[in-house]
Design a protein around this motif. Structure first.
Motif, mmCIF file in Angstrom:
data_model
loop_
_atom_site.group_PDB
_atom_site.id
_atom_site.type_symbol
_atom_site.label_atom_id
_atom_site.label_comp_id
_atom_site.label_asym_id
_atom_site.label_seq_id
_atom_site.Cartn_x
_atom_site.Cartn_y
_atom_site.Cartn_z
ATOM 1 N N VAL A 160 0.989 -1.326 -0.083
ATOM 2 C CA VAL A 160 -0.064 -0.141 -0.051
ATOM 3 C C VAL A 160 0.802 1.214 -0.087
ATOM 4 C CG1 VAL A 160 -1.634 1.288 1.200
ATOM 5 C CG2 VAL A 160 -2.012 -1.078 1.093
ATOM 6 N N ALA A 161 1.836 1.186 0.874
ATOM 7 C CA ALA A 161 2.809 2.397 0.939
ATOM 8 C C ALA A 161 3.690 2.793 -0.496
ATOM 9 C CB ALA A 161 3.992 2.232 2.048
ATOM 10 N N GLU A 162 3.860 1.461 -1.063
ATOM 11 C CA GLU A 162 4.542 1.641 -2.323
ATOM 12 C C GLU A 162 3.705 2.310 -3.553
ATOM 13 O OE1 GLU A 162 5.879 -2.274 -3.148
ATOM 14 O OE2 GLU A 162 7.859 -2.097 -1.993
ATOM 15 N N ASP A 163 2.275 1.746 -3.526
ATOM 16 C CA ASP A 163 1.529 2.375 -4.480
ATOM 17 C C ASP A 163 1.113 3.793 -4.086
ATOM 18 O OD1 ASP A 163 -0.698 1.517 -6.710
ATOM 19 O OD2 ASP A 163 -1.897 2.596 -5.147
ATOM 20 N N ALA A 164 0.981 4.198 -2.882
ATOM 21 C CA ALA A 164 0.661 5.401 -2.545
ATOM 22 C C ALA A 164 1.726 6.410 -2.354
ATOM 23 C CB ALA A 164 -0.020 5.321 -0.938
ATOM 24 N N LYS A 165 2.928 5.818 -2.511
ATOM 25 C CA LYS A 165 4.084 6.643 -2.591
ATOM 26 C C LYS A 165 4.368 7.594 -1.405
ATOM 27 C CE LYS A 165 4.571 7.052 -7.474
ATOM 28 N NZ LYS A 165 3.741 6.083 -7.838
ATOM 29 N N VAL A 166 4.129 6.811 -0.112
ATOM 30 C CA VAL A 166 4.428 7.354 1.229
ATOM 31 C C VAL A 166 5.074 6.304 2.134
ATOM 32 C CG1 VAL A 166 2.318 8.901 1.395
ATOM 33 C CG2 VAL A 166 2.319 6.625 2.009
ATOM 34 N N SER A 167 5.256 6.527 3.293
ATOM 35 C CA SER A 167 6.228 5.589 4.210
ATOM 36 C C SER A 167 5.072 4.516 4.650
ATOM 37 C CB SER A 167 6.691 6.071 5.263
ATOM 38 O OG SER A 167 5.831 6.792 6.170
ATOM 39 N N ILE A 168 5.742 3.394 5.121
ATOM 40 C CA ILE A 168 4.906 2.218 5.692
ATOM 41 C C ILE A 168 4.241 2.900 7.033
ATOM 42 C CG2 ILE A 168 4.560 0.095 6.920
ATOM 43 C CD1 ILE A 168 6.964 -0.887 5.060
ATOM 44 N N THR A 169 4.781 3.937 7.731
ATOM 45 C CA THR A 169 4.620 4.320 9.060
ATOM 46 C C THR A 169 3.253 5.095 8.700
ATOM 47 O OG1 THR A 169 6.763 4.245 9.911
ATOM 48 C CG2 THR A 169 5.414 5.771 11.074
ATOM 49 N N THR A 170 3.433 5.940 7.705
ATOM 50 C CA THR A 170 2.476 6.850 7.563
ATOM 51 C C THR A 170 1.118 5.924 7.121
ATOM 52 O OG1 THR A 170 3.851 8.501 6.470
ATOM 53 C CG2 THR A 170 1.680 8.580 5.707
ATOM 54 N N VAL A 171 1.267 4.994 6.161
ATOM 55 C CA VAL A 171 0.200 4.341 5.783
ATOM 56 C C VAL A 171 -0.433 3.476 7.132
ATOM 57 C CG1 VAL A 171 -0.660 2.068 4.821
ATOM 58 C CG2 VAL A 171 0.895 3.684 3.797
ATOM 59 N N SER A 172 0.266 2.966 7.880
ATOM 60 C CA SER A 172 -0.196 2.490 9.425
ATOM 61 C C SER A 172 -1.000 3.432 10.154
ATOM 62 C CB SER A 172 1.015 1.963 10.140
ATOM 63 O OG SER A 172 0.547 1.226 11.234
ATOM 64 N N ARG A 173 -0.562 4.609 10.177
ATOM 65 C CA ARG A 173 -1.017 5.752 11.238
ATOM 66 C C ARG A 173 -2.445 6.024 10.661
ATOM 67 N NH1 ARG A 173 3.441 9.877 13.075
ATOM 68 N NH2 ARG A 173 1.551 10.645 14.367
ATOM 69 N N ILE A 174 -2.482 6.429 9.080
ATOM 70 C CA ILE A 174 -3.788 6.696 8.374
ATOM 71 C C ILE A 174 -4.595 5.611 8.656
ATOM 72 C CG2 ILE A 174 -4.656 7.091 6.341
ATOM 73 C CD1 ILE A 174 -2.142 8.718 5.609
ATOM 74 N N LEU A 175 -4.412 4.239 8.455
ATOM 75 C CA LEU A 175 -5.333 3.360 8.560
ATOM 76 C C LEU A 175 -5.775 3.108 9.835
ATOM 77 C CD1 LEU A 175 -4.135 0.650 5.784
ATOM 78 C CD2 LEU A 175 -5.759 2.723 5.525
ATOM 79 N N ASN A 176 -4.978 3.426 10.782
ATOM 80 C CA ASN A 176 -5.381 3.177 12.159
ATOM 81 C C ASN A 176 -5.976 4.462 12.972
ATOM 82 O OD1 ASN A 176 -4.479 0.400 13.439
ATOM 83 N ND2 ASN A 176 -2.742 1.046 12.122
ATOM 84 N N ALA A 190 -1.577 16.029 4.741
ATOM 85 C CA ALA A 190 -2.388 16.386 3.856
ATOM 86 C C ALA A 190 -3.723 15.578 3.681
ATOM 87 C CB ALA A 190 -1.884 16.883 2.546
ATOM 88 N N GLU A 191 -4.738 16.282 3.316
ATOM 89 C CA GLU A 191 -5.994 15.599 3.163
ATOM 90 C C GLU A 191 -5.865 14.667 1.576
ATOM 91 O OE1 GLU A 191 -9.859 13.958 3.419
ATOM 92 O OE2 GLU A 191 -8.487 14.844 4.924
ATOM 93 N N LYS A 192 -5.174 15.416 0.769
ATOM 94 C CA LYS A 192 -5.059 14.488 -0.493
ATOM 95 C C LYS A 192 -4.200 13.261 -0.251
ATOM 96 C CE LYS A 192 -1.225 17.209 -2.225
ATOM 97 N NZ LYS A 192 -0.702 18.191 -3.411
ATOM 98 N N THR A 193 -3.283 13.216 0.467
ATOM 99 C CA THR A 193 -2.436 12.183 0.877
ATOM 100 C C THR A 193 -3.451 11.025 1.596
ATOM 101 O OG1 THR A 193 -0.401 13.497 1.142
ATOM 102 C CG2 THR A 193 -0.557 11.389 2.252
ATOM 103 N N ARG A 194 -4.160 11.617 2.665
ATOM 104 C CA ARG A 194 -5.006 10.445 3.244
ATOM 105 C C ARG A 194 -5.710 9.837 2.367
ATOM 106 N NH1 ARG A 194 -9.741 9.829 5.506
ATOM 107 N NH2 ARG A 194 -10.726 12.031 4.506
ATOM 108 N N LYS A 195 -6.375 10.636 1.507
ATOM 109 C CA LYS A 195 -7.445 10.079 0.606
ATOM 110 C C LYS A 195 -6.616 9.035 -0.396
ATOM 111 C CE LYS A 195 -11.000 13.189 0.282
ATOM 112 N NZ LYS A 195 -11.959 14.031 -0.435
ATOM 113 N N ARG A 196 -5.410 9.481 -0.869
ATOM 114 C CA ARG A 196 -4.641 8.561 -1.639
ATOM 115 C C ARG A 196 -4.243 7.263 -1.083
ATOM 116 N NH1 ARG A 196 -0.616 12.092 -2.494
ATOM 117 N NH2 ARG A 196 1.102 10.840 -1.671
ATOM 118 N N VAL A 197 -4.003 7.160 0.255
ATOM 119 C CA VAL A 197 -3.722 6.195 1.164
ATOM 120 C C VAL A 197 -4.675 4.924 1.116
ATOM 121 C CG1 VAL A 197 -2.828 5.190 3.326
ATOM 122 C CG2 VAL A 197 -1.665 6.898 2.235
ATOM 123 N N LEU A 198 -6.030 5.829 1.385
ATOM 124 C CA LEU A 198 -7.142 5.173 1.556
ATOM 125 C C LEU A 198 -7.543 4.556 0.194
ATOM 126 C CD1 LEU A 198 -9.060 7.329 3.896
ATOM 127 C CD2 LEU A 198 -7.950 5.128 4.378
#
Length: 330
Positions: A7-23, A31-39
């Motif tokens: 998910v992190a690779e597809d969204a182009k963010v760190s694994i930590t960022t993905v984990s924190r957003i999904l939790n 940024a809101e656009k980053t959060r939406k991109r991860v989701l």
């Protein structure tokens, strides 16, 4: 299996960022656009996690009922508790705002809302200025602007009447409350009453003498309306009553028992809600079980669609209810 790394690779963010957003980490500044991109990446790749089913943030729970109403009608207390429990279950960030606090305390940056209760036109207009994402439970005051999830009171009313008729009843009454317009403080017939009149008229069984209503879906209302029915009708009481809520029905049962009317031999009763007390009264109440879990979970799903998928059209969902046969019918 999809991992956080993918998910992190597809969204182009760190694994930590993905984990924190999904939790739903509220301390994360992103940024809101980053959060939406991860989701979106998580959804696209099929990432599954218990707390991810409803990844909603900064949601207002508008509980537009007075404390007195909740005390008098257990149905709404059970609904509030279900909403709060489901939010915790799926790690949804909700903040409750009440009618006593007023609409102006609701933050302008909410992403959406879940609403229960009756709203004034000014309050609805304020909500429309704040967000287009919202779901009303049990009512639908803004059908073209917001989603709604409701029990199917039309089907429930028809089913109750049909059940009575199959059981040999032709003299069927109605006892219920009224809908109150908070802008004009005017009482209007509730859906249950209007559908009862329509169904009974269609079957050529409508008798206006058997219809008793007044403001409030409360135990006290049930007591006063049944006392009035007994006083006015005397030995011409109908053999069955469809009652608009369990709270009213409990009041009706108290009066019938006190006045010596045998239930269900002389008067049968069917009610709505199946609150926790319904099976413990004497006799145990035959009632339609409102699927509270389905009401709330579907409301959250609809809100999730609005926020995450940016759905533009509105949905109106009716939830079926089961008739729980107990001892107030024969």
């Amino acid at each position: 299996m999809t991992t956080l790394k993918k998910v992190a690779e597809d969204a182009k963010v760190s694994i930590t960022t993905v984990s924190r957003i999904l939790n739903n980490d509220s301390s994360l500044s992103v940024a809101e656009k980053t959060r939406k991109r991860v989701l979106e990446s998580a959804r696209k790749l099929g990432y599954r996690k218990k707390t991810f089913e409803f990844p909603l943030f900064n949601i207002a729970f508008l509980y537009w009922l007075t404390k007195e109403t909740e005390i008098e009608d257990v149905y709404f207390r059970e609904m509030r508790e279900e909403i709060e429990n489901e939010a915790k279950k799926y790690n949804i960030e909700i903040t409750c705002y009440t009618i006593e606090e007023g609409i102006d305390v609701v933050p302008k940056n909410i992403q959406g809302f879940i609403a229960v209760g009756s709203f004034k036109e000014k309050e609805l207009n304020t909500l429309k200025e704040v967000t287009q994402n919202g779901v009303f439970i049990d009512t639908s005051p803004e059908a073209t602007k917001y989603d709604s999830v409701r029990p199917d009171l039309y089907e429930i009313t028809d089913h109750a009447i049909e059940y009575f008729i199959k059981s040999g009843h032709n003299e069927i009454g109605f006892i219920g409350g009224t809908f109150v317009d908070r802008d004009s403080e005017t009482d209007f017939p509730d859906i249950r009453e209007t559908q009862f009149r329509k169904k009974m008229k269609d079957m050529n069984l409508l008798d206006e003498r058997y219809i008793y209503t007044s403001r409030g879906f409360t135990f006290k209302n049930g007591v006063s309306l049944m006392e009035k029915a007994i006083f006015e009708l005397k030995d011409q009481m109908p053999t069955a009553f469809f009652v608009a809520s369990d709270a009213i029905a409990l009041g009706c049962l108290q009066v019938l028992n006190k006045r010596g009317y045998s239930v269900p031999k002389r008067v049968s009763i069917i009610s709505i809600n199946d609150i926790s007390l319904a099976k413990y009264v004497t006799p145990p109440l035959t009632t339609f079980r409102i699927n509270m879990s389905a009401l709330v979970s579907n409301a959250l799903k609809l809100l999730s669609e609005q926020i995450l998928e940016e759905r533009q059209y509105r949905k109106k969902l009716f939830i079926e209810s089961d008739l729980i046969i107990r001892k107030t019918t024969r």
